[in-house]
Design a protein around this motif. Sequence first.
Motif, PDB file in Angstrom:
ATOM      1  N   ILE A 152      27.735  45.010  41.390  1.00  0.00           N
ATOM      2  CA  ILE A 152      26.521  44.190  41.558  1.00  0.00           C
ATOM      3  C   ILE A 152      25.856  44.428  42.922  1.00  0.00           C
ATOM      4  O   ILE A 152      24.633  44.604  42.986  1.00  0.00           O
ATOM      5  N   ILE A 183      31.207  45.889  37.167  1.00  0.00           N
ATOM      6  CA  ILE A 183      29.800  46.160  37.493  1.00  0.00           C
ATOM      7  C   ILE A 183      29.651  46.042  39.011  1.00  0.00           C
ATOM      8  O   ILE A 183      30.006  45.005  39.585  1.00  0.00           O
ATOM      9  N   ILE A 190      24.639  38.080  38.167  1.00  0.00           N
ATOM     10  CA  ILE A 190      24.198  38.919  37.049  1.00  0.00           C
ATOM     11  C   ILE A 190      22.698  38.711  36.799  1.00  0.00           C
ATOM     12  O   ILE A 190      21.963  39.653  36.493  1.00  0.00           O
ATOM     13  N   CYS A 231      27.508  44.003  31.017  1.00  0.00           N
ATOM     14  CA  CYS A 231      27.945  42.610  31.189  1.00  0.00           C
ATOM     15  C   CYS A 231      28.412  41.985  29.872  1.00  0.00           C
ATOM     16  O   CYS A 231      27.765  42.119  28.846  1.00  0.00           O
ATOM     17  N   ILE A 232      29.563  41.298  29.941  1.00  0.00           N
ATOM     18  CA  ILE A 232      30.052  40.595  28.746  1.00  0.00           C
ATOM     19  C   ILE A 232      29.852  39.078  28.894  1.00  0.00           C
ATOM     20  O   ILE A 232      30.463  38.296  28.168  1.00  0.00           O
ATOM     21  N   ARG A 233      29.015  38.669  29.860  1.00  0.00           N
ATOM     22  CA  ARG A 233      28.624  37.262  30.044  1.00  0.00           C
ATOM     23  C   ARG A 233      29.826  36.333  30.222  1.00  0.00           C
ATOM     24  O   ARG A 233      29.901  35.294  29.563  1.00  0.00           O
ATOM     25  N   CYS A 234      30.721  36.720  31.119  1.00  0.00           N
ATOM     26  CA  CYS A 234      31.903  35.877  31.321  1.00  0.00           C
ATOM     27  C   CYS A 234      31.642  34.783  32.347  1.00  0.00           C
ATOM     28  O   CYS A 234      32.330  33.780  32.369  1.00  0.00           O
ATOM     29  N   ALA A 275      32.208  34.947  35.593  1.00  0.00           N
ATOM     30  CA  ALA A 275      33.097  34.965  36.767  1.00  0.00           C
ATOM     31  C   ALA A 275      32.304  35.215  38.052  1.00  0.00           C
ATOM     32  O   ALA A 275      32.626  34.670  39.107  1.00  0.00           O
ATOM     33  N   PRO A 294      35.009  41.638  35.226  1.00  0.00           N
ATOM     34  CA  PRO A 294      36.028  42.261  34.368  1.00  0.00           C
ATOM     35  C   PRO A 294      35.640  43.646  33.877  1.00  0.00           C
ATOM     36  O   PRO A 294      36.495  44.370  33.381  1.00  0.00           O
ATOM     37  N   VAL A 295      34.345  44.017  33.979  1.00  0.00           N
ATOM     38  CA  VAL A 295      33.960  45.370  33.555  1.00  0.00           C
ATOM     39  C   VAL A 295      33.446  46.184  34.751  1.00  0.00           C
ATOM     40  O   VAL A 295      32.761  47.181  34.590  1.00  0.00           O
TER      41      VAL A 295
HETATM   42  S1  SF4 Z   1      31.379  38.946  36.195  1.00  0.00           S
HETATM   43 FE1  SF4 Z   1      30.562  40.854  35.311  1.00  0.00          FE
HETATM   44  S2  SF4 Z   1      30.774  40.601  33.105  1.00  0.00           S
HETATM   45 FE2  SF4 Z   1      31.026  38.572  34.001  1.00  0.00          FE
HETATM   46  S3  SF4 Z   1      28.944  37.656  33.935  1.00  0.00           S
HETATM   47 FE3  SF4 Z   1      29.173  38.611  35.934  1.00  0.00          FE
HETATM   48  S4  SF4 Z   1      28.354  40.690  35.688  1.00  0.00           S
HETATM   49 FE4  SF4 Z   1      28.731  39.874  33.624  1.00  0.00          FE
END
Ligand code: SF4
Length: 513
Positions: free
Chosen positions: A399, A397, A362, A333-336, A338, A394-395
């Motif tokens: 979830i 994951i 997340i 996770c890059i803490r965006c 979204a 964006p990466v």
């Molecule tokens: S969308 Fe993906 S990268 Fe962004 S906060 Fe959620 S888990 Fe993290």
Amino acid sequence: MSRHDPTTNAELMSREGVPPLPTRRPAMPFQDAAKLSLADSQLRFNMGKATTTIRGKRVKAVEELPDWEALREAGRAIKERTLRHLDKYLLQLEASVARVGGKVHWAADAEDANRIVAGLVKSHGAREVVKIKSLTTDEIGLNEALAHEGIRAYETDLAELIIQLADERSSHILVPAIHKSRAEIRELFRRTLENTEGLSDDPKELAAAARAHLRKKFLTVPVAVSGVNFGVADTGTVCIVESEGNGRMCLTLPKVLISVMGIEKLVPSWRDLEVFLQLLPRSSTAERMNPYTSFWTGIAPPGDGPDEFHLILLDDGRTKVLGDQVGRQALNCIRCSACLNICPVYERTGGHAYNSVYPGPIGAILTPQLVGVEHAGSLPYASSLCGACYEVCPVKINIPEVLVHLRGQVVRKKQEHLRGRLSPENVAMKMLGRVFSSPRRFAAFQKMGRQGQKMMVKGGVIERLPGYLGGWTSVRDVYPVAPQTFREWWQQRERRPQAPSKPKQPPREETRP
Ligand code: SF4
């Protein structure tokens, strides 16, 4: 606390008022906390408005890039490679930071990290620090730990400042005060900041009031504490991404900089930033480029930035997460945020219901892994599994996959706790298992259900089921068994006399000229 000395954060310096060190475990089960949030119509309105706006902007920003999917794939691949070789890259980062004049400290857990930060601050005779917004320091409860040591932490991000003045918890990764309206913020500022009589709820005026308050702190406080968005192993650089310029102030004015970095925030090389600095702003604030992206590589020449740079590498449960083949993707996770903005559950409950520093989807997969599923209440169930979070991440994951995986762990923990005894849920599941495994039993069960439901169907739905099943209908209606099932319809169709088929036409004779 004096009205005009608000950043003492809830009676910080009146020693009886020092808040207790936070427990990292969710205090109230999600489903109970969510009920409280859902009853707050102002909160629901604020959340609906804010998330709808951010969502719409993100879609437009992402559509501009024709290679967005390739970027996502690259982001995922870099993160996965980094996690596979994390030990190697962490040692490389340590060597790189030392080479450019910084010092690396290793912290096994929150207590370790807080002790190191407090020790560094005290070693400079300081009693105050300015802070850049950081989820990692929220995770370890740094502000409260520093307060116990008699050190004041001043949050300098506008939204974090609002949260600190209100003595509340953040409700969003990126926009911590998303649940507050402008009118509420104006009242808060009037109550707590100097020279704010007559302040309106115009965003410019609100920002100016905060700026006037913070400028004094930037110029006088000797130590800054930050989180880290990305740490670059081959150069020893830390990257901090923010929108207001407060971070740039913290990185350049104080004499000592202490950065706390979760070990998963690593990227192997400088070139990797190219991918993440495109993915992050478009996914978070829907901007093409982030307004303030600061890079810090060791100590600057004298008189230009901090004379001392300390990097604290925090584990705090991350290596345990790394050991889980399915769950480890949460560390990408890059803490965006979204996934928060798109989530129908988060949009309705807001972030406080998650009782965690990491709210939304997340949070539902990261918190249970960091604190242990047995301590995370019903967080893995705080999702409809619609998959929208996976689509926007964006990466990439997955979830929903991790949520289902964690739900499995919750069930197994419950079974372990029962030690072979049967719960009503076990009995019901065993019975249903037998029913579903036999077409004959399934058909008989449907017939029984049709008879039994007669008294309960109202307006085409069942609003309340009896006994244990009532939990299911407490938040949703159930559709009754159909008057005729597909199998019954098919059997009836097969029994019907078939219409005689048309006689075949004899083949046409070829005519020759
Ligand atoms: S969308 Fe993906 S990268 Fe962004 S906060 Fe959620 S888990 Fe993290």
